[in-house]
Motif scaffolding. Structure first.
Motif, mmCIF file in Angstrom:
data_model
loop_
_atom_site.group_PDB
_atom_site.id
_atom_site.type_symbol
_atom_site.label_atom_id
_atom_site.label_comp_id
_atom_site.label_asym_id
_atom_site.label_seq_id
_atom_site.Cartn_x
_atom_site.Cartn_y
_atom_site.Cartn_z
ATOM 1 N N CYS A 2 0.840 -1.180 0.000
ATOM 2 C CA CYS A 2 0.000 0.000 0.000
ATOM 3 C C CYS A 2 0.877 1.233 0.000
ATOM 4 C CB CYS A 2 -0.894 0.007 1.220
ATOM 5 S SG CYS A 2 0.005 0.378 2.717
ATOM 6 N N HIS A 72 -3.767 7.145 2.786
ATOM 7 C CA HIS A 72 -3.406 5.730 2.682
ATOM 8 C C HIS A 72 -4.101 5.078 1.501
ATOM 9 C CE1 HIS A 72 -3.596 1.423 4.068
ATOM 10 N NE2 HIS A 72 -2.438 1.718 4.587
ATOM 11 N N ARG A 74 -4.766 1.079 0.569
ATOM 12 C CA ARG A 74 -4.681 -0.186 1.314
ATOM 13 C C ARG A 74 -4.636 -1.401 0.389
ATOM 14 N NH1 ARG A 74 -9.200 -3.626 4.184
ATOM 15 N NH2 ARG A 74 -7.943 -4.809 5.666
ATOM 16 N N TRP A 75 -3.860 -2.361 0.806
ATOM 17 C CA TRP A 75 -3.887 -3.695 0.190
ATOM 18 C C TRP A 75 -4.175 -4.630 1.355
ATOM 19 C CZ3 TRP A 75 -2.224 -4.878 -5.035
ATOM 20 C CH2 TRP A 75 -2.291 -6.230 -5.341
ATOM 21 N N ALA A 76 -5.417 -5.082 1.443
ATOM 22 C CA ALA A 76 -5.894 -5.779 2.644
ATOM 23 C C ALA A 76 -5.096 -7.037 2.960
ATOM 24 C CB ALA A 76 -7.361 -6.156 2.464
ATOM 25 N N THR A 77 -4.723 -7.183 4.225
ATOM 26 C CA THR A 77 -4.180 -8.457 4.714
ATOM 27 C C THR A 77 -5.061 -9.018 5.833
ATOM 28 O OG1 THR A 77 -2.768 -7.476 6.418
ATOM 29 C CG2 THR A 77 -1.803 -7.722 4.223
ATOM 30 N N HIS A 78 -5.639 -8.150 6.652
ATOM 31 C CA HIS A 78 -6.463 -8.571 7.784
ATOM 32 C C HIS A 78 -7.832 -7.894 7.654
ATOM 33 C CE1 HIS A 78 -2.551 -9.711 9.169
ATOM 34 N NE2 HIS A 78 -2.991 -10.135 10.346
ATOM 35 N N ASN A 85 -12.928 -1.186 6.858
ATOM 36 C CA ASN A 85 -11.565 -1.694 7.074
ATOM 37 C C ASN A 85 -10.492 -0.792 6.464
ATOM 38 O OD1 ASN A 85 -12.298 -3.929 8.563
ATOM 39 N ND2 ASN A 85 -12.428 -5.283 6.776
ATOM 40 N N HIS A 87 -8.121 2.451 5.791
ATOM 41 C CA HIS A 87 -7.435 3.344 6.728
ATOM 42 C C HIS A 87 -7.773 4.795 6.357
ATOM 43 C CE1 HIS A 87 -4.091 0.123 7.461
ATOM 44 N NE2 HIS A 87 -5.215 -0.443 7.031
ATOM 45 N N HIS A 100 -1.285 2.561 8.106
ATOM 46 C CA HIS A 100 -0.359 1.458 8.384
ATOM 47 C C HIS A 100 -0.118 0.635 7.126
ATOM 48 C CE1 HIS A 100 -0.547 -2.950 9.889
ATOM 49 N NE2 HIS A 100 0.716 -2.605 9.838
ATOM 50 N N GLY A 102 1.780 -2.991 6.132
ATOM 51 C CA GLY A 102 2.415 -4.189 6.679
ATOM 52 C C GLY A 102 1.476 -4.956 7.587
HETATM 53 N N1 GLU Z 1 -2.542 -5.085 7.504
HETATM 54 C C1 GLU Z 1 -3.209 -3.841 7.226
HETATM 55 C C2 GLU Z 1 -4.632 -4.074 6.763
HETATM 56 O O1 GLU Z 1 -4.991 -5.144 6.371
HETATM 57 C C3 GLU Z 1 -2.439 -2.971 6.237
HETATM 58 C C4 GLU Z 1 -2.380 -3.543 4.852
HETATM 59 C C5 GLU Z 1 -1.556 -2.678 3.912
HETATM 60 O O2 GLU Z 1 -0.315 -2.733 3.995
HETATM 61 O O3 GLU Z 1 -2.180 -1.960 3.103
HETATM 62 O O4 GLU Z 1 -5.431 -3.192 6.812
#
Ligand code: GLU
Length: 177
Positions: A2, A72, A74-78, A85, A87, A100, A102
């Motif tokens: 991201c 921001h 975002r590239w969702a991981t969680h 979700n 940012h 954020h 990572g």
């Molecule tokens: N882990 C964070 C999320 O899933 C940040 C993902 C990202 O680096 O964009 O929101």
């Protein structure tokens, strides 16, 4: 991957944040958002799923301005790609905004600990533990914001980069990795 951008200074942060996010678009993303501290001292957030142009439209319909802001992509991981979700994420009092990149590996443990202390989470992201953890440290310890960030990052495991702003610190933009 991201993108994170931030601005603090005499200009309106919003066009600069959008321009910065556009330069990072090539990295790929599923949603985008900004948080800006207004002249009235409030942190305001706009987020949209999908293209940056969706966020630009939201900002045209409901403009923001202020000299301190973070943005921001975002590239969702969680948590799934969704508006809630995306940012930036805020603490419970709306005084701290965080973007954020990572992963926070121990997010479920931190989330459970904070929930037990009464924190309410709005998203499924690992990110949201960070503003709540900083809020909790500030409440418990009387540390400065910079010290609270350092303390929070000692506890958050993983590889990550963060942009952080505080409602009560209009001239300061924090970055950490
Ligand atoms: N882990 C964070 C999320 O899933 C940040 C993902 C990202 O680096 O964009 O929101």
């Amino acid at each position: 991957m991201c993108g994170i951008v931030g601005y603090v200074g005499p200009k309106n942060a919003v066009p600069l944040l959008i321009e910065g996010l556009k330069r990072l678009e090539y990295r790929g993303y599923d949603s985008a958002g900004v948080a800006v501290r207004g002249a009235d001292g409030k942190l305001r957030v706009r987020k949209r799923l999908g293209r940056l142009s969706n966020l630009e439209e939201a900002l045209e319909a409901s403009p923001l301005s202020g000299g301190l802001g973070i943005g921001h992509t975002r590239w969702a991981t969680h948590g799934e790609p969704s508006e809630v979700n995306s940012h930036p994420h805020l603490d419970g009092s709306g005084r701290i905004a965080v973007v954020h990149n990572g992963i926070i590996e121990n997010d479920s443990e931190l989330r459970a600990e904070l929930q037990a202390k009464g924190h309410v989470f709005l998203s499924q992201t690992d990110t949201e533990v960070i503003p709540h953890l900083i809020e909790e440290i500030l409440k418990e310890s009387g540390k400065t914001p910079a010290e609270a960030i350092r303390e929070a990052l000692k506890r958050a495991k993983g590889a990550y980069a963060l942009g952080i702003v505080f409602r009560d610190q209009p001239d300061v933009l924090y970055a950490a990795r």
